[in-house]
Design an enzyme around this catalytic site. Structure first.
Site, mmCIF file in Angstrom:
data_model
loop_
_atom_site.group_PDB
_atom_site.id
_atom_site.type_symbol
_atom_site.label_atom_id
_atom_site.label_comp_id
_atom_site.label_asym_id
_atom_site.label_seq_id
_atom_site.Cartn_x
_atom_site.Cartn_y
_atom_site.Cartn_z
ATOM 1 N N LEU A 1 0.832 -1.222 0.000
ATOM 2 C CA LEU A 1 0.000 0.000 0.000
ATOM 3 C C LEU A 1 0.854 1.253 0.000
ATOM 4 C CD1 LEU A 1 -2.714 -0.884 2.662
ATOM 5 C CD2 LEU A 1 -3.029 -0.766 0.200
ATOM 6 N N GLY A 2 2.018 1.143 0.625
ATOM 7 C CA GLY A 2 2.848 2.347 0.709
ATOM 8 C C GLY A 2 4.092 2.065 1.510
ATOM 9 N N GLY B 1 6.763 4.002 4.443
ATOM 10 C CA GLY B 1 7.116 5.174 5.257
ATOM 11 C C GLY B 1 8.515 5.006 5.787
ATOM 12 N N GLY B 2 8.936 5.905 6.614
ATOM 13 C CA GLY B 2 10.275 5.879 7.151
ATOM 14 C C GLY B 2 10.536 4.638 7.998
ATOM 15 N N GLY C 1 9.084 1.598 7.430
ATOM 16 C CA GLY C 1 8.999 0.339 6.698
ATOM 17 C C GLY C 1 7.841 0.331 5.730
ATOM 18 N N VAL D 1 4.033 -0.942 4.094
ATOM 19 C CA VAL D 1 2.659 -1.191 4.521
ATOM 20 C C VAL D 1 1.958 -2.070 3.477
ATOM 21 C CG1 VAL D 1 0.522 -0.127 5.316
ATOM 22 C CG2 VAL D 1 2.658 1.144 5.466
ATOM 23 N N LYS E 1 1.576 -2.806 8.855
ATOM 24 C CA LYS E 1 2.813 -2.031 8.793
ATOM 25 C C LYS E 1 3.954 -2.905 9.266
ATOM 26 C CE LYS E 1 1.604 2.770 9.282
ATOM 27 N NZ LYS E 1 1.628 4.004 10.029
ATOM 28 N N ASP F 1 3.856 13.670 16.311
ATOM 29 C CA ASP F 1 4.174 13.690 14.883
ATOM 30 C C ASP F 1 2.905 13.929 14.065
ATOM 31 O OD1 ASP F 1 5.920 13.715 12.771
ATOM 32 O OD2 ASP F 1 5.939 11.529 12.531
#
Ligand code: NAG
Ligand code: NAG
Ligand code: NAG
Ligand code: NAG
Ligand code: NAG
Ligand code: NAG
Ligand code: NAG
Ligand code: NAG
Ligand code: NAG
Ligand code: NAG
Length: 881
Positions: A578-579, A581-582, A584, A586, A599, A697
């Site tokens: 799916l995507g 990020g910083g 790892g 998803v 995730k 965040d």
């Protein structure tokens, strides 16, 4: 212009002689001379204003006179009331609710106590701390003014002892102002400068020259020269500001014909906001070949103009919104236009700073009840002013609930050992939010009243050691038995011991039977003490079940800790990415048929995080519709994973920032709804979680949208577990993403919910403008600087995302949103609102937008500039020129 700050501070040492002019109505004025003997009054000879004694407005304090050597022309300061007893002593003055007032309090020490010791003390206005009064000179007075719309039909002005001398006060004056004057978008106005420019007499003018009894200070500046007229300057009915003719008839112009007329000031602190009112009238009859026109420049930017003052006619130029400054100073220049033969002029200037009195007064029902209780029992405590606010000064024996915005409520009342006599006052039943009531060790008589059982939040009721008689209301016994009420009734010799009283038992049966019947006939035989307990227990258990039913039972019931092989199954062997990020990657997965986001936390990201499980476990229990549900996790050797509910529309970042590739631009209403959703999620984390969770965040990519575009906050509570994907800030000390990071947190390393508020403010700015937090061009510009500078221009349309069609948003809603975002990013965390305040503001913002939709486009036409002049010659309402 630093010295101007003393404006109004040092009035009374040498109040100038003021001549009387024709009488004007003072019937709405409230003019109180403090310390004047009861029933006496007099007319101040300089102004013709009638002053009355303060005796009818306060019960405490003593009348004193200043030392004769200091008695000058101003009679209102000859007497004063001082308050050697009690921490807080309050005046209560009836006013017209909803009306705007100029409130003025005057203090003149005059060595009244012969001690020549200048006191320092606080003044409260209602529930808010107004200011600290610091006397600096025996013979110099101090005046506090505020333009304010009091929320109630009375004001309370309190003198507060802060252990630095005895508080006192000389005079209180209230002057109603028309609603249409001094309008602010938020807050009240404190005078910073109010000057009669080019004054020739060097006198102060107030009533009767000024119909509102404002005090005008003579002002001349070495680079300016005076102009004047002996004719009357008109200020017709549509200019409600009505500066006095005597003030308007003198003006200043630069000595150097080609120079501009400049004035500037520095804000008291970075968050100070100001409103300015400039009054103009031409005082010279111009010849045919003469002209005077000029532009008004603020901080180097065109603000208004070209403007031509009208002969003998007052126009007032002001800003509808508070001025803001990025450069730490406010510099006004009146610059003549090229074809003007004469330099600019100005006749009078008023500058006010915004004072926010945010704390609400205590709920008025509660105030009424507790005031009656006070008088019924003759409570001998220093119970003055607002019962709950300011919080540090709440009445002794009371505790209240505060949420920073809504009216505080009384939640506990302790009148133990207070020598109370008579019956338990029915006014107590009005304190509906009471949780704790202690009336023990008094001489109360009569029955334990039924109404106590209507206090549905009551947890502790202590009536021990009184003279109560009769029996105990059944409902109280029931609640006591069920454990929801701690009931203490000991040492009331005439009180009928609970259960054995016949009337009680009948009532008990009446209550129990229907409950049993509703559960099932089988249990009827179980009547009796054990049965009662069992039944109540049973009911409570059922309630417990109901609560968890509200949550997602399917997911909830599942074991939350998954093995790595389960993770593989859930994600179908990491089939769909799916995507990334910083932390790892998803993947899409399914748990019990519901889509989830898995995730996988990369090895490098989790190094050294031993407490993964203990940190993550509690987050599973956090549930709110605006928080992504953490379904479970995996903690198997090096394989760490978090499983979230799946959010069909991805993150907000892709909808705002990457929207070029996105044909569907989020509408204004949609954006406000998303902001509101997110704010509610954060509010829940801050206020309803115990201990509070600070996200650390908050940013666009941590706000996710479901299939209905409902927004939910993601990754809350994780900043301590996994590093946030903020690049260089992956230390546990300061976590966060550049651009969103609270500068105060960065500096102090002290983490508070206000850091999230800051980041949320940035998110809101991004939603409003469609621009990134840091605009990377030739030099990096932070979005808050950009918004600030654009606000100074006053054109909302240039702030709002240009991709939104012009008609798509309501201007007021947009202004409100911009304002909320700006307060969120206030430098000083104390000036930032709480998330619950933000929620309230955004709701209002949404309501404004929706109301506008309903009215369609009719209201759109009038408002493109934020600056108005009122000009008497041109029509009846303020208009943009
Ligand atoms: C003030 O006037 C009221 C009403 O006329 C009266 O009852 C009271 O005694 C007076 N007080 C004094 C100190 O004269
Ligand atoms: C001012 O506004 C308030 C509330 O909107 C209203 O109650 C009051 O009557 C107004 N006063 C005048 C003088 O118009
Ligand atoms: C107090 O004010 C008076 C009058 O303005 C002035 O003459 C005197 O020097 C002041 N005293 C002090 C201690 O500042
Ligand atoms: C008058 O002002 C102009 C423009 O600011 C300046 O160039 C000029 O030198 C000034 N003249 C005098 C005499 O100060
Ligand atoms: C304006 O007219 C007056 C006569 O009315 C004349 O004395 C003066 O020189 C003129 N000034 C200019 C700038 O033309
Ligand atoms: C001066 O110039 C402005 C434009 O800069 C123009 O609007 C105005 O009419 C002119 N005034 C005179 C008296 O020529
Ligand atoms: C209530 O007041 C009494 C006497 O003032 C005090 O002993 C007691 O601790 C108070 N209770 C609470 C909960 O503050
Ligand atoms: C009020 O709150 C304070 C501080 O939480 C507590 O010490 C006190 O006992 C409370 N008093 C009552 C009457 O509940
Ligand atoms: C009960 O109240 C009296 C004053 O009315 C006080 O002297 C006494 O100490 C109190 N007793 C307790 C146990 O608080
Ligand atoms: C309770 O006491 C009051 C007076 O204190 C008395 O009038 C009343 O009759 C008593 N009631 C009972 C039920 O004893």
């Amino acid at each position: 212009m630093g010295r101007f700050k003393q404006f109004i501070a040092e009035l009374l040492g040498a109040l100038a002689l003021i001549l009387l002019v024709h009488a004007q109505d003072q019937s709405d004025f409230i003019s109180i001379d403090c310390g004047l003997p009861e029933n006496s009054s007099y007319t101040e000879w300089q102004t013709g204003v009638d002053y009355i004694s303060d005796a009818g407005f306060i019960d405490s304090g003593i009348n004193r006179q200043i030392s004769t050597e200091f008695k000058g022309d101003l009679q209102q300061v000859w007497s004063l009331r001082s308050f050697p007893e009690g921490i807080r002593n309050c005046y209560s003055i009836k006013i017209t609710q909803g009306s705007k007032y100029l409130i003025r309090a005057t203090f003149f020490y005059g060595n009244y106590d012969g001690e020549s010791k200048l006191p320092v003390f606080d003044v409260h206005l209602g529930a808010n701390i107004w200011d600290t009064i610091k006397m600096t000179n025996v013979s110099v007075g101090f005046v506090k003014e505020l333009i304010h719309v009091p929320p109630l039909n009375y004001i309370q002005l309190c003198l507060v002892n802060t252990q630095r001398g005895t508080p006192f006060i000389s005079a209180i004056e209230l002057r109603p102002l028309p609603n249409s004057t001094y309008v602010t978008t938020d807050g009240s106005l404190e005078p910073f400068w109010r000057v009669d420019v080019g004054s020739e007499s060097n006198l102060q003018y107030r009533y009767k020259y000024d119909v509102y009894d404002r005090i005008w200070w003579p002002y001349n500046y070495e680079e300016w020269t005076g102009l004047s007229t002996s004719l009357t300057i008109e200020s017709g009915s549509s200019n409600a500001y009505r500066p006095p003719s005597v003030v308007m008839s003198t003006a200043a112009t630069p000595i150097n014909d080609s120079a501009s007329l400049n004035f500037n000031w520095e804000p008291e602190d970075a968050t100070s906001k100001y409103y300015i009112y400039m009054h103009f009238a031409e005082v010279v009859k111009l010849k045919a070949n003469q002209s005077r026109s000029f532009n008004v420049i603020l901080n180097g930017e065109h603000w208004y103009g070209p403007y031509v003052p009208d002969y003998l006619w007052t126009s007032t130029l002001y800003s509808k919104y508070a001025l803001t400054s990025t450069g730490g100073q406010y510099a006004f220049s009146l610059v003549k236009t090229e074809n003007s033969t004469l330099p600019p002029i100005i006749n009078a200037i008023e500058i006010y700073s915004v004072k926010n009195l945010l704390q609400s007064e205590t709920d008025q029902e509660d105030v009424g009840a507790i005031t009656k209780i006070k008088s019924t029992y003759g409570v001998k405590r220093n119970w003055q002013g607002d019962p709950c606010a300011p919080q540090a000064y709440s009445w002794e024996g009371l505790n209240c609930s505060y949420d920073g915005y809504n009216a505080p409520r009384v939640i506990s009342l302790n009148l133990s050992s207070s020598e109370l006599t008579g019956a338990i006052s029915a006014d107590i039943s009005t304190l509906v939010m009471l949780k704790y009531l202690d009336l023990s060790n008094n001489s109360l008589t009569g029955l334990v009243p039924e109404f106590l059982s209507q206090l549905q939040y009551l947890e502790v009721l202590n009536l021990e050691r009184n003279q109560l008689n009769g029996s105990i209301p059944a409902e109280l016994i029931k609640r006591s038995n069920s454990g929801s009420l701690l009931l203490s009734l000991g040492q009331n010799p005439n009180l009928c011991p609970s259960i054995s009283c016949t009337t009680e038992q009948k009532k008990k049966k009446n209550i129990i039977v229907p409950i049993v019947a509703s559960i099932g006939g089988l249990f009827i035989l179980l009547l009796g003490a054990a049965g009662i307990f069992w039944i109540f227990k049973r009911i409570r258990e059922q309630e417990g079940d109901k609560v968890s039913n509200l949550q997602n039972v399917q997911l909830e019931s599942k074991n939350r800790q998954f093995t790595y092989s389960e993770i593989q199954m859930i994600s179908n062997n990491f089939e769909k990415l799916l995507g990334e990020g910083g932390f790892g990657k998803v993947y899409l997965g399914y748990v019990d048929g519901n889509p989830v986001a898995v995730k996988m936390i990369s090895q490098s990201a989790v190094e050294g995080y031993q407490q993964f499980q203990s940190e993550v476990e509690p987050l599973i229990r956090v549930h709110h519709r605006n928080l992504t549900i953490l379904v479970g996790y995996c903690n198997e050797g090096p394989n760490l994973a978090l499983i979230y509910e799946y959010m069909a529309n991805g993150d907000l970042h892709s909808h705002i920032s990457d929207a070029e590739n996105n044909s569907n631009i989020l509408s204004w209403e949609g954006r406000i709804r998303i902001a509101l959703d997110s704010a509610q999620g954060l509010e829940y984390l801050h206020d309803d979680c115990n201990p509070p969770i600070i996200h650390r965040d908050v940013k666009l990519s941590n706000i996710l949208l479901n299939e209905k575009f409902q927004a939910k906050i993601a990754d809350f509570g994780l900043s301590r577990v996994i590093p946030t994907d903020g690049g260089s800030y992956v230390t546990t000390v300061v976590a966060g993403t550049p651009g969103y990071l609270d500068p105060e947190y960065f500096r102090s390393n002290k983490l508070t919910p206000k850091s999230d508020v800051y980041s949320f403010g940035i998110v809101l700015m991004e939603l409003i403008t469609g621009r990134p937090a840091i605009m990377r061009s030739s030099e990096n510009v932070h979005i808050s600087q950009w918004v600030n500078s654009m606000v100074a221009h006053g054109d909302i349309r240039s702030i709002v995302d240009p991709r939104l069609p012009n008609g798509d948003f309501d201007l007021n809603s947009a202004w409100k949103a911009v304002e909320v975002s700006m307060t969120c990013v206030s430098e000083n965390p104390l000036n930032r609102p709480t998330m619950s305040q933000v929620v309230i503001d955004l709701k209002e913002c949404l309501a404004t937008e929706l109301a506008q939709r309903r009215e369609d486009s009719v209201t759109e036409s009038n408002d493109s500039s934020s600056i108005f002049t009122i000009n008497v010659t041109t029509g009846t309402s303020p208009s943009a020129r």
